[in-house]
Scaffold this motif. Structure first.
Motif, short mmCIF file in Angstrom:
data_model
loop_
_atom_site.label_atom_id
_atom_site.label_comp_id
_atom_site.label_asym_id
_atom_site.label_seq_id
_atom_site.Cartn_x
_atom_site.Cartn_y
_atom_site.Cartn_z
N VAL A 14 36.43 38.38 42.11
CA VAL A 14 37.79 38.93 41.31
C VAL A 14 38.70 38.90 42.49
CG1 VAL A 14 38.91 40.71 40.41
CG2 VAL A 14 36.32 40.30 39.72
N ARG A 15 39.85 38.18 42.16
CA ARG A 15 40.91 37.73 43.19
C ARG A 15 42.24 38.20 42.76
NH1 ARG A 15 39.93 32.99 43.07
NH2 ARG A 15 38.46 33.00 44.89
N THR A 16 42.94 38.79 43.70
CA THR A 16 44.48 39.28 43.38
C THR A 16 45.32 38.26 44.04
OG1 THR A 16 44.39 41.22 44.88
CG2 THR A 16 43.90 41.48 42.56
N LEU A 17 46.50 37.85 43.68
CA LEU A 17 47.39 37.15 44.36
C LEU A 17 48.73 37.74 44.17
CD1 LEU A 17 46.01 33.62 43.44
CD2 LEU A 17 45.57 34.80 45.61
N ALA A 18 49.63 37.76 45.22
CA ALA A 18 51.08 38.18 45.14
C ALA A 18 51.98 36.95 45.36
CB ALA A 18 51.11 39.43 46.01
N THR A 19 52.48 36.85 44.32
CA THR A 19 53.85 35.90 44.56
C THR A 19 55.00 36.30 43.68
OG1 THR A 19 53.38 34.62 42.40
CG2 THR A 19 52.30 33.71 44.35
N GLU A 20 55.90 35.73 43.43
CA GLU A 20 57.08 36.40 42.53
C GLU A 20 56.40 37.19 41.31
OE1 GLU A 20 56.72 32.19 40.88
OE2 GLU A 20 56.64 33.18 42.96
N LYS A 21 55.04 36.51 40.80
CA LYS A 21 54.36 37.36 39.80
C LYS A 21 53.06 38.05 40.29
CE LYS A 21 56.70 35.24 36.58
NZ LYS A 21 57.70 36.02 35.70
N ALA A 22 52.39 38.74 39.63
CA ALA A 22 51.11 39.43 40.02
C ALA A 22 50.12 38.79 39.40
CB ALA A 22 51.28 40.81 39.60
N ILE A 23 49.17 38.14 40.12
CA ILE A 23 48.19 37.35 39.48
C ILE A 23 46.79 38.23 39.72
CG2 ILE A 23 47.20 35.14 39.68
CD1 ILE A 23 49.85 34.11 40.52
N VAL A 24 45.94 38.00 38.64
CA VAL A 24 44.52 38.39 38.78
C VAL A 24 43.56 37.06 38.38
CG1 VAL A 24 42.82 40.03 38.14
CG2 VAL A 24 44.97 40.77 38.36
N GLU A 25 42.85 36.84 39.21
CA GLU A 25 42.02 35.76 38.85
C GLU A 25 40.40 36.23 38.88
OE1 GLU A 25 44.14 31.94 40.45
OE2 GLU A 25 42.43 32.72 41.45
N VAL A 26 39.67 35.94 37.92
CA VAL A 26 38.09 36.03 37.82
C VAL A 26 37.30 34.72 38.04
CG1 VAL A 26 36.15 37.14 36.79
CG2 VAL A 26 38.58 38.13 36.58
N GLU A 27 36.90 34.34 38.95
CA GLU A 27 36.12 33.18 39.37
C GLU A 27 34.67 33.39 39.19
OE1 GLU A 27 35.39 29.83 43.13
OE2 GLU A 27 37.21 31.49 43.11
N ASP A 28 33.93 32.27 38.69
CA ASP A 28 32.56 32.61 38.38
C ASP A 28 32.12 31.13 38.59
OD1 ASP A 28 32.12 31.08 35.64
OD2 ASP A 28 33.48 32.75 34.92
N THR A 29 30.75 31.05 38.51
CA THR A 29 29.98 29.63 38.73
C THR A 29 29.06 29.55 37.43
OG1 THR A 29 28.29 30.67 40.03
CG2 THR A 29 29.91 29.78 41.36
N GLY A 30 29.30 30.15 36.30
CA GLY A 30 28.59 30.11 35.08
C GLY A 30 28.56 28.87 34.30
N ILE A 31 28.52 28.86 33.09
CA ILE A 31 28.16 27.67 32.49
C ILE A 31 29.55 26.97 32.04
CG2 ILE A 31 26.32 28.80 31.02
CD1 ILE A 31 27.93 29.30 28.83
#
Length: 503
Positions: A397-414
């Motif tokens: 689970v990752r958060t990024l701060a640009t002019e927007k607020a970004i939340v990413e959920v990265e997986d190695t699933g199917i």
């Protein structure tokens, strides 16, 4: 400017004891109130005009008298004399309504003839001789109009002046002015009520289409959400009817969506309930304890799936509600929210030996939203990632701060095939070939909540290989002065750190 006397209900059928501001009364108020306000002003203006009109003929008569006396003035040596015979004086004073005074003053201001009651004037520095002037004075407490003229018998001696004055009380002038005012105002007393009646009739005629439109809407059945025709609607009301039709179209769309949701939910609920009943029937018929135990396990699994489906349905229904009415909007720190909720998923990750981690920006990532709905959004994304990632995989689970607020959920699933990346956001849709059980409501809930928060959600392939990156992009809220000061301090104390401007 609103007066209670113009308050009324829309029609007899709507009279329920509760009044409301009437458009008819408001327009009537704004039309009649200026008229009633200007009426006393018109009386004052009319009175002033009447006085001016009354002064003109009587001033001319006074000027004639002054010039007549001027022709009787003679200079004998250093004295001014007036040959004013008695009959002429009688004619001058022969006025039944007003008292007339006259006065002749010599070179030194001495009284040559006439009445001493008329107030004298100080000789001005510049005098225009043989010109009749006028002024208002008071004699014995009574207002008078004075006409006066300077005579210059000897052009070689410009300061040797004779002053002639004729004064008259203002009775005739007042009478004439009153007659003028009365002649002007009396018709107004008749015109104003007629104007009120005509305005009332005109407004009643003008708002008749509104009353007709109201009756048309009242006659519609509760289930009739069809648009109202704007062909016969007044131009001023047409934008309102167009907006009303658009609202009815949105309402029709929402009702259809609810009907589809109810139908889909009923269909989806039928499967686990049917399985529960079948397994319970089998358990009742079995006598072997092992078979009964196996049937009970199936019943427990079916009950768990039904419980999960019901919870998902309730979450979707809550997300579809207007959260601005039901839930308070506040400033939410996404990173703090993630830290608080990720511990609940650690046991599931350990059970499947999944490398489960959180990567943050190290500072607050604040948006405007509802923490309950945002937690539901993040929970569904993480739940999907853990569910469809095989044992030994990785979920970040990752958060990024640009002019927007970004939340990413990265997986190695199917992973999700490209053709299904939009369809998985539809209710009850599931990718073919998946061995995991699910309700098909997790991602629709995510999109619904994201749209409520003016955010964008998307599914992208994992560039590192197998798997998916679910990304949600939120608009950032404006920082408070305290947060701005904290960001400035952080930038100064952390060399090389990049600070992005808030949205």
């Amino acid at each position: 400017m609103w007066s209670p006397k113009w308050r009324r209900v829309a029609d007899d059928g709507a009279a329920d004891g509760k009044g409301f501001n009437s458009l008819f009364g408001e327009i009537l108020d704004w039309m009649l109130a200026p008229l009633l306000f200007l009426w006393p002003i018109s009386i004052i203006v009319t009175h002033n005009v009447a006085n001016s009109i009354a002064n003109q003929p009587y001033d001319q008569a006074l000027a004639v008298n002054v010039r007549a006396i001027a022709r009787l003035v003679r200079v004998e040596g250093s004295q001014a004399r007036v040959n004013f015979p008695a009959p002429a004086r009688l004619i001058l004073r022969a006025d039944e309504d007003d008292t007339v005074y006259y006065q002749v003053l010599g070179f030194k201001g001495e009284l040559v003839a006439g009445d001493k009651d008329i107030p004298t004037l100080q000789t001005p520095d510049s005098v225009v001789p043989d010109v009749v002037l006028f002024r208002d004075e008071s004699i014995a407490g009574e207002d008078v109009r004075v006409a006066y003229q300077y005579l210059q018998p000897d052009a070689a001696a410009p300061r040797r002046l004779v002053l002639l004055q004729v004064a008259e009380t203002r009775n005739k002038r007042s009478t004439l002015a009153s007659r003028v005012v009365t002649g002007v105002l009396l018709p107004q007393f008749a015109i104003i009520p007629i104007a009120v009646i005509l305005v009332w009739l005109g407004l009643s005629r003008g708002i008749a289409p509104l009353n007709q439109l109201q009756r048309l809407i009242r006659r519609r059945r509760p289930t009739d959400l069809s648009p109202i025709s704007v062909s016969n609607v007044p131009e001023e009301v047409r934008p309102l009817i167009i907006a009303f039709n658009e609202m009815m179209a949105r309402l029709e769309e929402n009702l259809q969506a609810q009907q589809r949701f109810i139908a889909d939910a009923a269909h989806q609920m039928r499967t686990p309930l049917t399985g529960l009943r079948m397994q319970s029937d089998l358990a009742l018929m079995e006598t072997d304890p092992a078979q009964i135990h196996r049937s009970l396990q199936h019943i427990s699994q079916s009950a768990e799936r039904a419980s999960h489906l019901i919870n998902q349905l309730l979450s979707l229904a809550r997300a579809e509600a207007s959260y601005e009415k039901i839930y308070a909007v506040e400033r939410v720190d996404l990173e703090a929210l993630l830290r608080a909720m990720l511990t609940d998923f650690v046991p599931r990750a350990r059970q499947k030996a999944i490398d489960f981690g959180l990567e943050t920006t190290g500072g607050p990532l604040v948006i405007d939203g509802n923490p309950v709905l945002l937690a539901e959004l993040l929970k569904n994304l993480i739940d999907n990632a853990l569910k469809y990632t095989p044992e030994g995989g990785r979920v970040t689970v990752r958060t990024l701060a640009t002019e927007k607020a970004i939340v990413e959920v990265e997986d190695t699933g199917i992973g999700v095939p490209e053709a299904d990346r939009e369809r998985v956001f539809e209710r009850f849709y599931r990718v073919l070939g998946s061995s995991e059980s699910g309700s098909g409501l997790g991602l629709p809930i995510v999109r619904e909540i994201a749209e409520l928060h003016r955010a964008h959600v998307s599914l992208n392939p994992n560039p590192a290989g197998r798997g998916t990156i679910a990304q949600v992009v939120f608009p950032r809220s404006r920082p408070t002065p305290e947060e701005t000061a904290a960001q400035t301090t952080q930038a100064l104390t952390a060399p090389g750190a990049t600070q992005f401007p808030p949205a």
